[in-house]
Design a protein around this motif. Structure first.
Motif, PDB file in Angstrom:
ATOM      1  N   LEU A 120       0.828  -1.204   0.000  1.00  0.00           N
ATOM      2  CA  LEU A 120       0.000   0.000   0.000  1.00  0.00           C
ATOM      3  C   LEU A 120       0.865   1.258   0.000  1.00  0.00           C
ATOM      4  CD1 LEU A 120      -2.794  -0.998   2.517  1.00  0.00           C
ATOM      5  CD2 LEU A 120      -3.213  -0.130   0.217  1.00  0.00           C
ATOM      6  N   LEU A 121       0.431   2.257  -0.746  1.00  0.00           N
ATOM      7  CA  LEU A 121       1.103   3.554  -0.739  1.00  0.00           C
ATOM      8  C   LEU A 121       0.894   4.226   0.609  1.00  0.00           C
ATOM      9  CD1 LEU A 121       2.511   5.589  -2.816  1.00  0.00           C
ATOM     10  CD2 LEU A 121       0.285   6.717  -2.854  1.00  0.00           C
ATOM     11  N   THR A 122       1.949   4.791   1.174  1.00  0.00           N
ATOM     12  CA  THR A 122       1.874   5.452   2.470  1.00  0.00           C
ATOM     13  C   THR A 122       1.852   6.971   2.296  1.00  0.00           C
ATOM     14  OG1 THR A 122       4.277   5.567   2.743  1.00  0.00           O
ATOM     15  CG2 THR A 122       3.173   3.552   3.500  1.00  0.00           C
ATOM     16  N   GLN A 123       1.576   7.685   3.378  1.00  0.00           N
ATOM     17  CA  GLN A 123       1.530   9.147   3.341  1.00  0.00           C
ATOM     18  C   GLN A 123       2.895   9.733   2.984  1.00  0.00           C
ATOM     19  OE1 GLN A 123      -0.916  11.284   3.443  1.00  0.00           O
ATOM     20  NE2 GLN A 123       0.352  13.138   3.519  1.00  0.00           N
ATOM     21  N   GLU A 125       5.265   8.340   1.242  1.00  0.00           N
ATOM     22  CA  GLU A 125       5.506   8.081  -0.175  1.00  0.00           C
ATOM     23  C   GLU A 125       4.699   9.034  -1.050  1.00  0.00           C
ATOM     24  OE1 GLU A 125       6.310   3.251   0.294  1.00  0.00           O
ATOM     25  OE2 GLU A 125       4.400   4.005  -0.438  1.00  0.00           O
ATOM     26  N   TRP A 126       3.465   9.310  -0.647  1.00  0.00           N
ATOM     27  CA  TRP A 126       2.622  10.220  -1.422  1.00  0.00           C
ATOM     28  C   TRP A 126       3.209  11.635  -1.412  1.00  0.00           C
ATOM     29  CZ3 TRP A 126      -0.593  10.967  -5.098  1.00  0.00           C
ATOM     30  CH2 TRP A 126      -1.418  12.091  -5.139  1.00  0.00           C
ATOM     31  N   GLU A 127       3.699  12.085  -0.258  1.00  0.00           N
ATOM     32  CA  GLU A 127       4.314  13.409  -0.181  1.00  0.00           C
ATOM     33  C   GLU A 127       5.561  13.470  -1.048  1.00  0.00           C
ATOM     34  OE1 GLU A 127       5.039  13.983   3.933  1.00  0.00           O
ATOM     35  OE2 GLU A 127       2.931  14.370   4.445  1.00  0.00           O
ATOM     36  N   LEU A 128       6.362  12.421  -1.006  1.00  0.00           N
ATOM     37  CA  LEU A 128       7.586  12.377  -1.798  1.00  0.00           C
ATOM     38  C   LEU A 128       7.281  12.362  -3.283  1.00  0.00           C
ATOM     39  CD1 LEU A 128      10.682  12.121  -1.363  1.00  0.00           C
ATOM     40  CD2 LEU A 128      10.398   9.656  -1.628  1.00  0.00           C
ATOM     41  N   ALA A 129       6.182  11.685  -3.654  1.00  0.00           N
ATOM     42  CA  ALA A 129       5.838  11.548  -5.068  1.00  0.00           C
ATOM     43  C   ALA A 129       5.139  12.780  -5.625  1.00  0.00           C
ATOM     44  CB  ALA A 129       4.950  10.319  -5.271  1.00  0.00           C
ATOM     45  N   SER A 130       4.275  13.403  -4.829  1.00  0.00           N
ATOM     46  CA  SER A 130       3.411  14.467  -5.355  1.00  0.00           C
ATOM     47  C   SER A 130       4.009  15.860  -5.247  1.00  0.00           C
ATOM     48  CB  SER A 130       2.068  14.445  -4.611  1.00  0.00           C
ATOM     49  OG  SER A 130       2.249  14.665  -3.226  1.00  0.00           O
ATOM     50  N   PRO A 167      -2.081   7.381   3.276  1.00  0.00           N
ATOM     51  CA  PRO A 167      -2.319   8.781   2.894  1.00  0.00           C
ATOM     52  C   PRO A 167      -3.636   9.298   3.451  1.00  0.00           C
ATOM     53  CG  PRO A 167      -1.630   7.478   0.999  1.00  0.00           C
ATOM     54  CD  PRO A 167      -1.884   6.514   2.109  1.00  0.00           C
ATOM     55  N   GLN A 168      -3.765  10.620   3.481  1.00  0.00           N
ATOM     56  CA  GLN A 168      -4.976  11.242   4.015  1.00  0.00           C
ATOM     57  C   GLN A 168      -6.210  10.896   3.191  1.00  0.00           C
ATOM     58  OE1 GLN A 168      -4.034  15.397   4.201  1.00  0.00           O
ATOM     59  NE2 GLN A 168      -2.547  15.167   5.870  1.00  0.00           N
ATOM     60  N   PHE A 169      -6.009  10.557   1.913  1.00  0.00           N
ATOM     61  CA  PHE A 169      -7.156  10.216   1.056  1.00  0.00           C
ATOM     62  C   PHE A 169      -7.531   8.745   1.128  1.00  0.00           C
ATOM     63  CE2 PHE A 169      -3.373   9.881  -1.727  1.00  0.00           C
ATOM     64  CZ  PHE A 169      -3.482   8.570  -2.129  1.00  0.00           C
ATOM     65  N   SER A 170      -6.937   7.994   2.048  1.00  0.00           N
ATOM     66  CA  SER A 170      -7.133   6.542   2.074  1.00  0.00           C
ATOM     67  C   SER A 170      -8.571   6.137   2.383  1.00  0.00           C
ATOM     68  CB  SER A 170      -6.190   5.892   3.091  1.00  0.00           C
ATOM     69  OG  SER A 170      -6.423   6.417   4.387  1.00  0.00           O
ATOM     70  N   GLN A 171      -9.378   7.037   2.964  1.00  0.00           N
ATOM     71  CA  GLN A 171     -10.785   6.715   3.200  1.00  0.00           C
ATOM     72  C   GLN A 171     -11.609   6.818   1.913  1.00  0.00           C
ATOM     73  OE1 GLN A 171     -12.325   9.060   6.422  1.00  0.00           O
ATOM     74  NE2 GLN A 171     -11.122   7.989   7.978  1.00  0.00           N
ATOM     75  N   VAL A 228      14.740   3.633   3.540  1.00  0.00           N
ATOM     76  CA  VAL A 228      14.397   3.390   2.142  1.00  0.00           C
ATOM     77  C   VAL A 228      12.962   3.789   1.889  1.00  0.00           C
ATOM     78  CG1 VAL A 228      16.057   1.531   1.898  1.00  0.00           C
ATOM     79  CG2 VAL A 228      13.751   1.005   2.624  1.00  0.00           C
ATOM     80  N   PHE A 229      12.638   3.952   0.619  1.00  0.00           N
ATOM     81  CA  PHE A 229      11.299   4.346   0.190  1.00  0.00           C
ATOM     82  C   PHE A 229      10.306   3.263   0.588  1.00  0.00           C
ATOM     83  CE2 PHE A 229       7.930   4.696  -2.998  1.00  0.00           C
ATOM     84  CZ  PHE A 229       7.674   6.051  -2.943  1.00  0.00           C
ATOM     85  N   GLY A 230       9.326   3.638   1.397  1.00  0.00           N
ATOM     86  CA  GLY A 230       8.303   2.685   1.804  1.00  0.00           C
ATOM     87  C   GLY A 230       8.617   1.952   3.088  1.00  0.00           C
TER      88      GLY A 230
END
Length: 570
Positions: A120-123, A125-130, A167-171, A228-230
């Protein structure tokens, strides 16, 4: 010396450490063929039989899970008025039971993804990606209100350990990823550079002025860190791939550097997610369809491939495309000129003169042209985004579900097959770490892939099948080949316990009727039976032909004898 130290520091900041995936991106048959080359010639056929039986048994054991996942997915997507198609009526499949069955499917789906080595993508990781862009530079806003949140909110409340760090959008949506690659692009990127320059000169100072500044890019960790990432811990270097992020903003972090590189060819580089799966439910049904029993829209599963980390936002549906800064500035200037002209006309009292009227008409026409240009630009950007998504889209819905079920089964089998063959070839007791290293080195040497092999999962399954023996608590040895064949064969023979009693004459007749009932033997017997039938039919035809010839001869003789008579009539 100071400059070289600064360059080295910036280069270190651009590096990202990514843990290797546990997924084995090699076909099962290719892996089996390569692994069997390690086995002695006189044992290769027997080892091949072990692999065949192991695959067959695991496939049989997975059938129940397959059926359950497909059934629950169908239930999670049932519409009002279709309850009878899934064995329910409107009263028995109400909103509450529908939501519970949907939550059950999400739980089974997450288990399926874990077995297939998706994470699963984590918060973080999402911050790093976006925080930055790679090639997908369109300004978009995700309409999260179009996503239903009741389903995933209920699921995560029942699984708080899983919800931690998401991530915050996980809901509203769950993002799964598997595998890592590298995307590269080379070119002048002049329009992209101009857009970035305008952001630096206008947008970023304005956002900073109003106290809403955003990070330009996010570095993974402090220099020298082993994170590491994730992952939240430290990983061994052999299970980590280090990739340099070379986006436009990282290569040109200042306004001066943009001017210096405006007409220079640049080579960009960004890590990618090889496979991405998106799970969400729409808040409302799509056009011309009924809602679910709870009033929600359909549950959606979509897959994508080779998505650059910095462009991950492109996978979400219901995005609103905005215009770029250059369109905002050019059209903003037109609006300012038109308003200034109108105010000047009012102040000077010359609003009704012909010259001013002509000027106002020209400004209004320019405003209309600007408005049209903005809409055209938004349409063009939306088309570019759709084209990019189509190129990177994979299966969806039932097709994706079937692909995942097959992928899970193959992954589990590959782990068992490789671990057992490695242990058998070594012919000694080994620790988990030793087996893990041997399997990873084999995959690297044979196929050139870096895999964080899931040795724990493979050994647990082999222990369950009786193909591995645990010794001294931390050592593991392969069950001898002949014993392994006997164990698997006995398990296959006893999947169903419908044997007739030994004293029964019926059992003896049944077994005698199926002796040597190998497919080749059955086919040969059927061929012999058909040949015998053809011979009997030919003999019967021959006898009928002979009788017909004899009858024809008798009729001919009788006709000839009648010719000698003189017939008299009275």
């Amino acid at each position: 010396m100071a400059e070289s130290h600064t360059d080295a520091s910036e280069a270190q900041d651009n590096l990202i450490r990514i843990r290797n995936s546990a997924h084995i991106p090699v076909g099962l048959n290719f892996l089996k063929d390569a692994a069997l080359k390690l086995v002695n010639d006189n044992e290769r056929a027997a080892m091949s039989d072990v692999v065949r039986m192991l695959r067959s048994l695991f496939h049989y054991e997975s059938l129940e899970k397959r059926d359950r996942v497909k059934t629950n997915f169908t239930l999670a997507n049932v519409q009002k008025g279709e309850e009878r198609l899934v064995g329910y009526d409107e009263d028995s499949l109400g909103p509450v039971s529908f939501e519970h069955s949907s939550v059950d499917f999400v739980g089974e789906f997450c288990t399926l993804m874990a077995d297939a080595e998706f994470t699963l993508l984590t918060q973080k990781e999402w911050e790093l990606a976006s925080a930055e862009d790679f090639m997908f530079t369109l300004p978009v806003t995700i309409n999260w209100a179009s996503h239903d949140e009741s389903l995933l909110k209920m699921f995560l409340s029942k699984n708080p350990s899983l919800a931690s760090g998401l991530p915050q959008f996980s809901q509203r949506a769950l993002v799964f990823k598997r595998g890592t690659g590298i995307a590269r692009a080379k070119g002048l990127f002049i329009m992209e550079k101009i857009e970035m320059l305008l952001d630096m000169l206008v947008k970023e100072p304005f956002l900073k002025l109003i106290g809403r500044s955003q990070p330009v890019f996010v570095n993974q960790t402090a220099k020298g860190s082993k994170k590491v990432f994730g992952e939240s811990g430290v990983a061994e270097d052999r299970n980590v791939t280090v990739i340099e992020r070379r986006t436009l903003r990282r290569l040109m972090p200042t306004i001066l550097s943009v001017f210096m590189n405006l007409f220079r060819t640049l080579e960009l580089q960004e890590p990618t997610f090889k496979e991405v799966v998106l799970l969400y439910r729409m808040a409302k049904p799509v056009a011309n369809t009924n809602s679910g029993p709870s009033g929600c829209g359909p549950l959606v599963i979509k897959s994508y491939r080779e998505i650059p980390m910095a462009d991950l936002e492109m996978i979400f549906p219901e995005k609103t495309v905005s215009v770029k800064m250059k369109e905002i500035i050019s059209n903003g200037i037109t609006i300012v000129v038109a308003i200034s002209t109108l105010l000047w006309a009012f102040v000077t009292g010359e609003i009704w003169t012909k010259n001013v009227q002509a000027l106002l008409i020209a400004c209004m026409g320019k405003l209309g042209q600007s408005y049209t240009a903005v809409n055209v630009a938004k349409t063009r950007y939306a088309g570019a985004m759709s084209k990019e998504l189509i190129e990177k889209s994979g299966n969806s819905q039932e097709g994706m579900l079937m692909h995942l079920l097959e992928s899970m089964e193959d992954q589990e089998c590959k782990e068992m097959v490789l671990a057992y063959i490695i242990l058998s070839v070594k012919g000694k007791s080994m620790t988990l770490k030793e087996i893990d290293i041997e399997c990873e080195e084999f995959l690297k040497k044979s196929f050139g892939v870096d895999v964080d092999f899931d040795i724990e999962g493979g050994i647990i399954k082999l222990l369950r099948e009786g193909l591995v023996e645990q010794r001294a608590g931390v050592l593991y040895a392969a069950t001898p080949l002949k014993t392994a064949l006997a164990i698997l064969d006995n398990k296959w023979d006893n999947l169903f316990e419908y044997n007739l009693e030994a004293v029964s004459a019926e059992r003896s007749r049944a077994l005698a009727a199926h002796t040597n009932a190998h497919p080749d033997t059955v086919e040969a017997n059927l061929r012999d039976t058909l040949n015998a039938t053809d011979k009997e039919r030919a003999k019967l035809v021959s006898d009928l032909k002979a009788k017909e010839d004899a009858l024809t001869k008798d009729v001919s003789n009788l006709s000839n004898s009648l010719k000698g008579f003189n017939w008299r009539y009275s």
